[in-house]
Enzyme design. Structure first.
Site, short mmCIF file in Angstrom:
data_model
loop_
_atom_site.label_atom_id
_atom_site.label_comp_id
_atom_site.label_asym_id
_atom_site.label_seq_id
_atom_site.Cartn_x
_atom_site.Cartn_y
_atom_site.Cartn_z
N HIS A 89 0.72 5.25 1.66
CA HIS A 89 -0.27 4.89 0.64
C HIS A 89 -1.70 5.05 1.16
O HIS A 89 -2.64 5.07 0.37
CB HIS A 89 -0.02 3.47 0.10
CG HIS A 89 -0.44 2.35 1.00
ND1 HIS A 89 0.44 1.65 1.79
CD2 HIS A 89 -1.65 1.79 1.22
CE1 HIS A 89 -0.21 0.71 2.46
NE2 HIS A 89 -1.48 0.77 2.13
N ASP A 120 7.01 4.30 2.97
CA ASP A 120 5.56 4.12 3.07
C ASP A 120 5.04 4.50 4.46
O ASP A 120 4.25 3.76 5.06
CB ASP A 120 5.14 2.70 2.72
CG ASP A 120 3.67 2.62 2.31
OD1 ASP A 120 2.98 3.66 2.37
OD2 ASP A 120 3.21 1.52 1.95
N SER A 203 -3.95 -1.37 6.70
CA SER A 203 -2.74 -0.58 6.51
C SER A 203 -2.74 0.64 7.43
O SER A 203 -3.73 1.37 7.50
CB SER A 203 -2.62 -0.12 5.06
OG SER A 203 -2.45 -1.20 4.19
#
Length: 351
Positions: A89, A120, A203
């Site tokens: 992402h 992911d 992230s």
């Protein structure tokens, strides 16, 4: 400290040394001057501080900031060939990126190798490998335990080279990476839960232990439904190192993921509602030709209501139930067809 160790020390005469050992559980009734215990405590504090600083010196040079279009995230240098692993992402639909090292040199260009949204994770590669590029050292996921101290490193809210600390709160969590929160919508298995602060921009960064090993990649933070989706403090999740290494190695070697290790039914499906507009199962829209569902006799129009003993009410609940299985395992699937209930044994395929 285990219970037996505490009991042995309690039976000893109370001295300054014993007080220092028992400091975490409390030491009372000592005839030793209070100043003696105070002299010992800062040593432990300084030792832990030194450990933190050592981890930061060892790991932070391997953490980078990634600019993907208008988005911003983090990544970890994976090898000396310029491969950087991050979250899917973070890269989104972009193919080219600007990468900045924690040491603050000029931004470097990089290109996408491959992305695997189902877990992911993604790998990008620097166009030019700078001298002194330092790959991170990854730890053994099997040795990660609840209570281990961890440090999260990345670029939360664009604040590059930021570090937060916490502990491993749980292991083996299954969570869904919500698209509404910028995720891929994938259901992720075996995640590491941590109390270290995970904010937007973290992230793809590093979750490191006190041995300077990366044990996970921070991926998402929990949100509180009662607070209109606001972040729930102290509840973050990281992809475990074993998964990261497995996916990254396949992408680097083959340019794609050839063995996800994730079980699948081989269907396209949607959530169905009952007469009270409540989720009541998963309708099969299409079965993959030659896939697990087709081989077991499931077909379009069937409504899956149970996988094994787990009630299935939504697409998410089906994905979470499948996350506990491996490809090749057999599981019973209960379904409705024309209002009649049926059950088949399915040998699970792979995502």
């Amino acid at each position: 400290m285990d219970a037996s160790l505490v009991r042995r020390h309690v039976l000893l005469p109370v001295t300054a040394t014993v007080c220092a050992v028992l400091l975490a559980v409390g030491c009372t009734g000592s005839s030793t001057p209070e100043s003696s215990t105070r002299a010992v405590a800062p040593v432990a504090d300084n030792d832990l501080q030194s450990d933190y600083q050592t981890v930061i010196r060892n790991v932070l040079p391997s953490v980078v900031q990634i600019e993907a279009g208008s988005g911003l995230g983090s990544g970890i240098v994976y090898d000396t060939k310029g491969h950087v692993v991050t979250n899917a992402h973070v890269v989104g639909a972009e193919k080219s990126f600007l990468v900045t090292a924690a040491t603050g040199e000029q931004a470097m260009t990089a290109k996408l190798v491959s992305s695997f949204p189902q877990q992911d994770l993604a790998v990008i590669r620097l166009d030019k490998v700078p001298e002194g590029l330092k790959p991170a050292r990854f730890g053994d996921s099997a040795k990660v335990e609840v209570g281990h101290i961890v440090l999260a490193m990345g670029s939360p809210l664009g604040l590059s080279s930021s570090v937060t600390q916490g502990i491993v709160s749980a292991v083996g969590r299954t969570v869904t990476d919500s698209p509404e929160a910028g995720g891929t919508g994938a259901t992720l298995a075996n995640m590491v839960q941590t109390s270290a602060a995970i904010n937007p921009g973290n992230s793809g960064g590093a979750l490191a232990n006190l041995d300077s090993e990366v044990i996970g990649i921070p991926t998402l933070a929990a949100t509180d439904p009662g607070m209109e989706g606001a972040p729930a403090p102290g509840i973050g999740f990281a992809a475990p190192a074993s998964t990261v290494k497995s996916i990254a190695d396949q992408i680097i070697k083959d340019g794609k993921v050839t063995d996800s290790g994730r079980a699948a039914l081989g269907i396209t499906a949607r959530t169905v509602l009952d007469d009270n507009y409540q989720p009541a199962g998963v309708a099969v829209v299409e079965v993959a030709k030659g896939g697990a569902a087709e081989k077991a006799g499931l077909r379009a129009g069937d409504i899956v209501t149970k996988l094994g003993s787990v009630e299935i009410t939504t697409i998410t609940s089906l994905a979470e139930a499948l996350a506990s299985y491996s490809p090749g395992q057999r599981v019973g699937v209960t379904y409705l067809r024309g209002g009649e209930s049926g059950r088949v044994e399915v040998t699970l395929g792979e995502i």
